[in-house]
Design a protein around this motif. Structure first.
Motif, PDB file in Angstrom:
ATOM      1  N   PRO A 192       0.806  -1.234   0.000  1.00 50.25           N
ATOM      2  CA  PRO A 192       0.000   0.000   0.000  1.00 50.25           C
ATOM      3  C   PRO A 192       0.833   1.275   0.000  1.00 50.25           C
ATOM      4  O   PRO A 192       0.465   2.250  -0.662  1.00 50.25           O
ATOM      5  N   GLU A 193       1.936   1.297   0.719  1.00 52.39           N
ATOM      6  CA  GLU A 193       2.763   2.502   0.765  1.00 52.39           C
ATOM      7  C   GLU A 193       3.419   2.767  -0.587  1.00 52.39           C
ATOM      8  O   GLU A 193       3.472   3.910  -1.051  1.00 52.39           O
ATOM      9  N   GLU A 194       3.900   1.718  -1.247  1.00 48.16           N
ATOM     10  CA  GLU A 194       4.483   1.885  -2.573  1.00 48.16           C
ATOM     11  C   GLU A 194       3.430   2.375  -3.558  1.00 48.16           C
ATOM     12  O   GLU A 194       3.693   3.264  -4.383  1.00 48.16           O
ATOM     13  N   THR A 195       2.246   1.817  -3.462  1.00 51.66           N
ATOM     14  CA  THR A 195       1.154   2.239  -4.353  1.00 51.66           C
ATOM     15  C   THR A 195       0.836   3.711  -4.141  1.00 51.66           C
ATOM     16  O   THR A 195       0.641   4.459  -5.113  1.00 51.66           O
ATOM     17  N   ARG A 196       0.780   4.135  -2.900  1.00 47.90           N
ATOM     18  CA  ARG A 196       0.501   5.544  -2.607  1.00 47.90           C
ATOM     19  C   ARG A 196       1.562   6.443  -3.225  1.00 47.90           C
ATOM     20  O   ARG A 196       1.244   7.464  -3.866  1.00 47.90           O
ATOM     21  N   ARG A 197       2.829   6.083  -3.044  1.00 43.52           N
ATOM     22  CA  ARG A 197       3.914   6.912  -3.571  1.00 43.52           C
ATOM     23  C   ARG A 197       3.872   6.986  -5.093  1.00 43.52           C
ATOM     24  O   ARG A 197       4.068   8.052  -5.686  1.00 43.52           O
ATOM     25  N   ILE A 198       3.588   5.856  -5.726  1.00 44.77           N
ATOM     26  CA  ILE A 198       3.541   5.826  -7.189  1.00 44.77           C
ATOM     27  C   ILE A 198       2.410   6.700  -7.709  1.00 44.77           C
ATOM     28  O   ILE A 198       2.561   7.414  -8.709  1.00 44.77           O
ATOM     29  N   LEU A 199       1.256   6.663  -7.032  1.00 49.10           N
ATOM     30  CA  LEU A 199       0.118   7.464  -7.465  1.00 49.10           C
ATOM     31  C   LEU A 199       0.360   8.952  -7.248  1.00 49.10           C
ATOM     32  O   LEU A 199      -0.090   9.789  -8.039  1.00 49.10           O
ATOM     33  N   GLU A 200       1.056   9.295  -6.164  1.00 53.04           N
ATOM     34  CA  GLU A 200       1.312  10.701  -5.865  1.00 53.04           C
ATOM     35  C   GLU A 200       2.402  11.288  -6.752  1.00 53.04           C
ATOM     36  O   GLU A 200       2.336  12.451  -7.150  1.00 53.04           O
ATOM     37  N   GLU A 201       3.425  10.501  -7.055  1.00 54.34           N
ATOM     38  CA  GLU A 201       4.539  10.980  -7.873  1.00 54.34           C
ATOM     39  C   GLU A 201       4.901   9.923  -8.911  1.00 54.34           C
ATOM     40  O   GLU A 201       5.933   9.260  -8.792  1.00 54.34           O
TER      41      GLU A 201
END
Length: 228
Positions: free
Chosen positions: A46-55
């Motif tokens: 989930p944290e990697e997914t969040r980072r990818i979506l944000e940047e």
């Protein structure tokens, strides 16, 4: 060959095990620093997914529209030979590099993202071409013969940019796989071509069809202007 340190570090911050490797693009002689396809085979937490979506690291993929535009210019160098060209939203720089290799007099890679411009520099060096760089399209003078654009119309809110391209260039060549049905009196569709994002993201078939549009200030669309 070691990956560019700043780009590798930025990718590592998003996906700790991700690596940049040199890939030769299908159907071309162009090479780019791209994310290793093996890094796309595992599930993201989930944290990697969040980072990818944000940047999103757009610069470490060659999107289908950029590949189409690069192939088009390689096969039809008359579109850019001896001309001043600006690549809007350059990303990895693939279209800018193709324009330079096809004999453009000057090519400016323009992108808001500093990492994209760093990727353009690294990829230009990899291909033995020289580019200029800009972070602000609207600070550029109205001096270009051609504005090239790939994968910028993914959001219909960006459609007003179609007019802005002709505020800085005599002509515009726009490739897009997301918005293929826009209506604009100065733009004419001149091709519908097949390509996939590289590394292959297994995108739906509809996103493998790239529309290519041409516009000219003088209203004569559909062919390059070869005036010197």
């Amino acid at each position: 060959m070691a990956a560019p340190a700043a780009l590798q570090a930025a990718l590592g911050e998003l996906l700790g095990d991700a690596q940049l490797i040199v890939e030769t693009l299908p159907g071309t002689d162009l090479k780019l620093w791209l994310i290793d396809p093996r890094n796309m085979e595992r599930a993201f937490n989930p944290e990697e997914t969040r980072r990818i979506l944000e940047e999103p690291p757009y610069w470490c993929f060659c999107w289908a529209s950029g590949l189409v535009l690069a192939r088009w210019l390689a096969e039809r160098p008359e579109w850019v030979r001896g001309k001043r060209v600006l690549d809007f939203g350059a990303g990895s720089g693939v279209a800018a590099i193709a324009a330079a290799k096809a004999g453009a007099l000057e090519v400016v890679a323009c992108d808001l993202d500093p990492l994209a411009l760093a990727a353009c520099r690294a990829n230009a060096e990899l291909n033995g071409v020289q580019l200029s760089y800009s972070a602000d399209f609207f600070s550029e003078a109205d001096r270009f013969d051609l504005i090239i654009v790939a994968d910028v119309l993914y959001d219909r809110a960006n459609l007003p940019l179609l007019d802005q391209f002709l505020s800085r260039g005599q002509q515009a060549l726009v490739a897009d796989s997301r918005v293929r049905d826009f209506q604009h009196q100065q733009y004419q569709r001149i091709g519908l071509l097949d390509a996939c994002t590289w590394p292959d993201l297994a995108e739906p078939a509809e996103f493998r069809l790239v529309s290519l549009y041409h516009a000219s200030r003088d209203g004569v669309a559909g062919q390059p202007d070869n005036r010197e």
